[in-house]
Design an enzyme around this catalytic site. Structure first.
Site, mmCIF file in Angstrom:
data_model
loop_
_atom_site.group_PDB
_atom_site.id
_atom_site.type_symbol
_atom_site.label_atom_id
_atom_site.label_comp_id
_atom_site.label_asym_id
_atom_site.label_seq_id
_atom_site.Cartn_x
_atom_site.Cartn_y
_atom_site.Cartn_z
ATOM 1 N N SER A 110 -81.482 -2.779 53.501
ATOM 2 C CA SER A 110 -81.900 -1.392 53.316
ATOM 3 C C SER A 110 -83.404 -1.308 53.526
ATOM 4 O O SER A 110 -83.914 -1.852 54.506
ATOM 5 C CB SER A 110 -81.478 -0.915 51.918
ATOM 6 O OG SER A 110 -81.846 0.434 51.727
ATOM 7 N N HIS B 206 -78.621 1.173 55.299
ATOM 8 C CA HIS B 206 -78.595 2.528 54.757
ATOM 9 C C HIS B 206 -79.348 3.421 55.748
ATOM 10 O O HIS B 206 -80.571 3.382 55.820
ATOM 11 C CB HIS B 206 -79.269 2.579 53.382
ATOM 12 C CG HIS B 206 -78.498 1.863 52.332
ATOM 13 N ND1 HIS B 206 -78.976 1.652 51.050
ATOM 14 C CD2 HIS B 206 -77.279 1.283 52.351
ATOM 15 C CE1 HIS B 206 -78.083 0.995 50.341
ATOM 16 N NE2 HIS B 206 -77.048 0.760 51.116
ATOM 17 N N ASP C 106 -76.284 -2.373 46.260
ATOM 18 C CA ASP C 106 -75.253 -2.359 47.302
ATOM 19 C C ASP C 106 -75.141 -3.755 47.918
ATOM 20 O O ASP C 106 -76.146 -4.397 48.232
ATOM 21 C CB ASP C 106 -75.625 -1.337 48.381
ATOM 22 C CG ASP C 106 -74.461 -1.065 49.313
ATOM 23 O OD1 ASP C 106 -73.338 -1.516 49.014
ATOM 24 O OD2 ASP C 106 -74.680 -0.395 50.337
#
EC number: 2.1.1.80
Length: 854
Positions: free
Chosen positions: A29, A56, A147
């Site tokens: 990310s 992301h 995540d």
């Protein structure tokens, strides 16, 4: 270059593509660009693995990550398209914000709503684990949040290799730290080393020769390894399925970079810690709330509710969940029964036993928390009833926890729980060989009550024991015990069952023997002395009651029945005041209180017990701890002085009861009136305060939820924008470098160049252009038609307009007498949409050729 065409149809080219055998999933990310560049630089150009990158991404921008990475990556970089074959030696990158999963060796893309976009890396890793099993790799790089953590757990459960960027190197360490804290990550290293480790591991796997299921020598070595595990942890893996054992051993060999099982066996002999590491790897721990939701709905309606209705109120409902792992399935059953109680308006005591082979840690009755992603698996009707939203996470209700008890238990060899109404054993039998499955199912049959129920996993069946169960719902694997016929040893697969050493029994026996030998007296002598003590106390000591420091009776000496009440049916208290005769109970309470306050013996005389018609005294004393000197016990002795005559009894009754009880009642009445008034006032205050607090609490909870939601949204947007910004920053650096190179080229060339925009305004010019056009720095953004040349050229403006309208280059040669000629090239340039963006004028001196005589 990046392949940005989305091709769905299967053509001849696809048929010739060899699907990747090993796939590496990369999750990252914010702050991951530099890590990704370092990572791809380390990929071996000859690798046969495929790499898939999931980030992301912002819904408002297209990613240019493929353009950035292909400059540094030694293998092909492609955009991930729907239904695309995953080819070895390629890196696949998402261009837009979508969910990516894998099915049949192909990439599957699915759209998602902006507000519902959560944990795409977990989603991808879970799909990767299901498709490629231990031929998958999971990598976590820089990013915020958690995540990828759950996804790594899914990969670990199938024996895949998991890797993580060092938090010290990561620009944002949220995702790496979460992965490390919640998983036993196989490798933690800098980004540049992770790809090297993976490529070496893939190459090692391609050269690894482990065939436990096909080669006798490998099978023999595996058995020896299992023997070492059994000696170390008393767990027998020889009955596990060979395929599962082979994958787990391969995983450990891959982590240690060992290619030969003989070398691995020698390593296990040298490094004893590897025995426990392999055992831990073999114990697959997969569980979640409400896995396969349809099963639980059928169980609720067809099994749970009828079971509650038929169960007598005084009987408990007993349930066993073998192989419970972290307990989510046991908690699911607890919620299921509580929900059924509420719907039926009934209540029964539920006892759910969750067992696992190595359960060293037990959940407490408080503090069982889960991340917010359980919203995706727990139905709303259960989530709102049995979970508490504690801001950023969910806490399981104490009511659910109270029904569950956890313990260590080996389902393959230990005796089963008994008198069970339901056994839920889902996806545990699939790891055992058929003989072990048959034996475990026979244990379940023994433990179930008549007409008890058995719930299995979607891939499990009853096998040879089908006749002993009635299929309630074959699709959802729900069965009912159809009779109490005993299963024979042969049918249960116990004929060849090895006998294990009963080490615990031997240890306990030795402890008893040691205790008996350590005493000063023989067992018979101790028994005689005990009996003598009892005779002496009962003969010479007054009836005495011994209490603990909480005034609960723990022992009595002599016959104390005269001074105590009969125990009545119902809930019983052992407090001395509750069990004594009404005439002396209050006096004894006061006596013990005085002993407790003064630490001195206290005696109360001239007490009367009616209708027994006796006068007695009571003595109270205390017993101190020899170490702490604190009061640990109280003694209350009863000394009968004499029997009362009938006249004395009547007189005593009238006098004492009239004076004492009347006074006591008056005091109590007065105190009760005061207490009621105070209580009423306090009750009103409390009610008002409770209402205010309730309103404030609701407002704060609503505000907190809104802030939490806003914070998550802002964090997500921040990550996405950070990723976009990083990509564009990299693109800007590349453009700056290219622009610098181009400007340097123009400065070094012997050409005069003038840039005009679409309106023929001057945008830029080189220093050499001043030799052909009378230009000053202030002429930027002036119309070119306002500028004069240093030489005569009629029709230049017309030629410029011709090039602009025709979108074709126009060349003119201006010859000058006794001077160099000048070549003028007029070149239009267009945008990606084929629109004229401007014109470039290039001026060049052409030397005159010398005149040749013939």
């Amino acid at each position: 270059m990046s392949n940005k065409k989305n091709t769905r149809s299967i053509n001849a080219t696809e048929l010739s593509i060899k699907k990747a055998e090993y796939v590496v999933g990369i999750g990252c990310s914010a702050g991951s660009l530099s890590a990704l560049i370092q990572f791809v630089k380390g990929i071996a150009s000859t690798t046969q693995a495929a790499f898939i990158l999931v980030q992301h991404l912002s819904p408002d921008f297209k990613s240019i990550m493929d353009e950035i990475l292909e400059k540094h990556c030694p293998i092909n970089v492609k955009l991930a398209n729907d239904f695309q074959i995953i080819e070895g030696g390629c890196l696949y990158v998402l261009e837009q914000r979508t969910y990516l999963s894998i099915a049949g060796g192909r990439i599957v893309l699915s759209e998602t709503e902006v507000n519902q976009y959560r944990h795409p890396i977990d989603y991808f890793f879970k799909s990767l684990s299901e498709e490629f099993q231990n031929r998958a790799y999971g990598v976590i790089l820089s990013g915020t949040g958690n995540d990828g953590t759950k996804g790594l757990q899914s990969l670990q459960q199938v024996g895949a290799l998991t890797l993580c960027q060092s938090p010290q190197e990561a620009e944002f360490d949220g995702m790496p730290n979460s992965a490390i804290e919640n998983n036993d990550v196989d490798h933690i290293a800098d980004a540049k080393d992770l790809s090297r480790i993976i490529c070496e591991h893939v190459n090692s796997r391609l050269n690894t020769d482990v065939k436990i299921s096909q080669r006798k020598s490998d099978f023999s070595l595996a058995e020896k390894i299992f023997d070492l595990i059994r000696e170390d942890s008393n767990i027998d893996f020889s009955e596990y399925k060979i395929g599962t054992a082979e994958r787990r051993i391969q995983h450990r060999m891959g982590v240690l970079e060992i290619n030969n099982i003989q070398e691995y066996y020698e390593y296990v002999l040298r490094e004893k810690v590897e025995v426990s590491m392999l055992a831990k790897d073999m114990l697959i721990s997969v569980t979640q709330f409400f896995r396969d939701p349809e099963v639980w709905e059928v169980l609720l309606e067809q099994i749970v509710k009828p079971m509650i209705v038929k169960k007598p109120e005084h009987e408990d409902i007993r349930i066993w969940v073998p192989g419970c792992a972290s307990g989510e399935e046991a908690y699911t059953l607890s919620m299921l029964f509580m929900y059924a109680f509420e719907e039926l308006g009934e209540h029964r005591e539920v006892r759910i036993f969750g067992s696992d082979i190595q359960r060293s840690e037990y959940r407490n009755l408080t503090g069982v928390t889960y991340e917010q992603d359980i919203e995706e698996v727990v139905p709303a009707k259960y989530l709102e009833r049995y979970f508490i939203n504690a801001g950023g996470h969910y806490e399981l209700s104490k009511r659910v926890l109270a029904n569950v008890v956890f313990t260590s238990h080996n389902v393959a060899v230990d005796p089963p729980f008994s008198n069970l109404d339901l056994i839920s054993c889902r996806n545990l039998l699939i790891y055992f060989q058929p003989s072990a499955q048959k034996r475990i199912l026979s244990y379940f049959h023994f433990g179930l009550k008549s007409n008890g129920y058995l719930l299995l996993g979607s891939a499990e069946t009853l096998g040879a024991l089908t006749d002993y169960y009635y299929p309630v719902d074959s699709k959802n694997r729900i069965y009912q015990k159809n009779n109490d016929t005993r299963i024979t040893l042969l049918e249960a697969g116990l004929k060849q069952l090895q006998t294990h050493k009963h080490t615990k029994v031997v240890e306990q026996t030795n402890k008893v023997k040691t205790f008996l030998k350590a005493g000063d007296f023989s067992l018979s002598a101790q028994s005689v002395i005990g009996r003598v003590k009892d005779v002496v106390l009962s003969t010479y000591a007054p009836p005495t009651i011994i209490t603990d420091k909480h005034h609960n009776i723990i022992y009595s000496i002599g016959d104390t029945q005269l001074f105590s009440k009969k125990i009545v049916p119902g809930a019983t208290s052992l407090n001395i005041s509750a069990l004594l005769h009404n005439d002396i109970a209050s006096a004894v309470s006061v006596l013990i209180k005085r002993v407790e306050d003064t630490h001195l013996p206290v005696r109360v005389e001239n007490l009367v017990m009616l209708p027994e018609n006796i006068k007695l005294s009571i003595e109270g004393n205390f017993i101190e701890s020899p170490v702490t000197k604190n009061v640990e016990n109280f003694t209350v002795s009863f000394i009968v002085e004499r029997a009362l005559t009938s006249a004395e009894s009547e007189e005593e009754r009238d006098f004492r009861r009239h004076n004492q009880m009347t006074g006591q009642i008056s005091k109590l009445d007065a105190a009760l009136v005061d207490a009621r008034e105070i209580l009423a006032e306090r009750q009103k205050d409390i009610e008002n305060l409770a209402e205010e607090l309730q309103v404030s609490n609701e407002e704060l909870m609503a505000s907190n939820e809104e802030l939490q939601s806003s914070n998550e949204e802002l964090q997500s947007v921040n990550e996405e924008l950070f990723t976009v910004n990083s990509e564009y920053q990299e693109k800007i650096r590349e453009l700056e470098a290219a622009n610098f190179d181009f400007d340097t080229l123009l400065m070094c060339t012997d050409l005069g160049v003038v840039y005009l925009d679409a309106n023929l305004l001057i945008r830029k010019f080189t220093a050499k252009a001043k030799d052909f056009v009378k230009l000053l720095p202030l002429d930027i953004n002036r119309p070119f038609t306002d500028i004069s040349l240093t030489f005569d050229f009629e029709g230049l403006n017309e030629a410029i307009n011709l090039a602009k309208t025709s979108k074709k280059s126009v060349d003119r040669l201006v010859e000058r007498a006794d001077q160099e000629s000048i070549k003028v090239a007029i070149n239009p340039y267009t945008s990606a949409q084929d629109q004229i963006d401007g014109v470039i004028l290039i001026f060049q001196f052409i030397p005159k050729l010398p005149y040749l005589r013939t």
